[in-house]
Write a protein that holds these residues in place. Sequence first.
Motif, PDB file in Angstrom:
ATOM      1  N   SER A   1       0.520   7.086  -6.953  1.00 42.61           N
ATOM      2  CA  SER A   1      -0.167   7.549  -7.046  1.00 42.61           C
ATOM      3  C   SER A   1      -0.306   9.158  -6.612  1.00 42.61           C
ATOM      4  O   SER A   1      -0.570   9.689  -7.728  1.00 42.61           O
ATOM      5  CB  SER A   1      -1.758   7.160  -6.076  1.00 42.61           C
ATOM      6  OG  SER A   1      -2.692   5.994  -6.073  1.00 42.61           O
ATOM      7  N   MET A   2       0.508   9.440  -6.077  1.00 43.18           N
ATOM      8  CA  MET A   2       1.137  10.287  -5.725  1.00 43.18           C
ATOM      9  C   MET A   2       2.178  11.459  -7.083  1.00 43.18           C
ATOM     10  O   MET A   2       1.655  12.337  -7.362  1.00 43.18           O
ATOM     11  CB  MET A   2       1.372  10.970  -4.931  1.00 43.18           C
ATOM     12  CG  MET A   2       0.759  11.221  -3.164  1.00 43.18           C
ATOM     13  SD  MET A   2       0.281  12.408  -3.868  1.00 43.18           S
ATOM     14  CE  MET A   2      -1.631  11.190  -2.921  1.00 43.18           C
TER      15      MET A   2
ATOM     16  N   SER B   1       0.752   4.022  -2.281  1.00 43.88           N
ATOM     17  CA  SER B   1       0.663   5.274  -2.332  1.00 43.88           C
ATOM     18  C   SER B   1       1.034   6.437  -3.601  1.00 43.88           C
ATOM     19  O   SER B   1       0.918   7.432  -3.413  1.00 43.88           O
ATOM     20  CB  SER B   1       0.393   5.404  -0.267  1.00 43.88           C
ATOM     21  OG  SER B   1      -0.728   4.893  -0.461  1.00 43.88           O
TER      22      SER B   1
ATOM     23  N   SER C   1       6.733  10.687  -2.501  1.00 44.82           N
ATOM     24  CA  SER C   1       7.207   9.566  -2.762  1.00 44.82           C
ATOM     25  C   SER C   1       8.132   8.173  -2.733  1.00 44.82           C
ATOM     26  O   SER C   1       8.027   7.514  -1.901  1.00 44.82           O
ATOM     27  CB  SER C   1       6.301   9.248  -4.385  1.00 44.82           C
ATOM     28  OG  SER C   1       7.552  10.094  -5.045  1.00 44.82           O
TER      29      SER C   1
ATOM     30  N   THR D   1       0.556  -1.173  -0.017  1.00 52.91           N
ATOM     31  CA  THR D   1       0.264  -0.416  -0.111  1.00 52.91           C
ATOM     32  C   THR D   1       1.005   1.428   0.188  1.00 52.91           C
ATOM     33  O   THR D   1       0.651   2.320  -0.531  1.00 52.91           O
ATOM     34  CB  THR D   1      -1.288   0.034   1.599  1.00 52.91           C
ATOM     35  OG1 THR D   1      -0.559  -0.053   2.084  1.00 52.91           O
ATOM     36  CG2 THR D   1      -2.714  -0.853   1.272  1.00 52.91           C
TER      37      THR D   1
END
Length: 129
Positions: free
Chosen positions: A43-44, A40, A84, A36
């Motif tokens: 995605s950023m 994330s 990230s 996860t």
Amino acid sequence: MTQFGWFRIIVIAAGLMGAAGVILGAVAAHVTTGGTLVLSASSMLLFHAPAAIVAVLLVDRQIVRPRLGLIAAAGFVAGATLFSTDLTVMQFLGHHLFPMAAPSGGSIMILSWFLLAIAAAWPCPESRG
């Protein structure tokens, strides 16, 4: 450095962010336990790479104040990269890049969005309207 030099640097960085975002998304799909954090991070990067490019285009079209728009674009790059990277290091090495790295990156991204809004609300003297 000229404004176009900054445009080029930001677009190159955004291209690298997009590539890294896709790579991290693929890694997250193949991590067997709890990917996860990497998802994330992916995605950023994938959200903010196009945001940086659009900010540069808005500056070029004189829709936003140039200096504020470029600072916002650079903030998208710096904030997403910091955020990230910290999540990826945490996922694979079990520790943070440095204390408060991810929250700092997140704060930079939030401030960059506010700055882009201000850059649009405060029109350029030579603006088209």
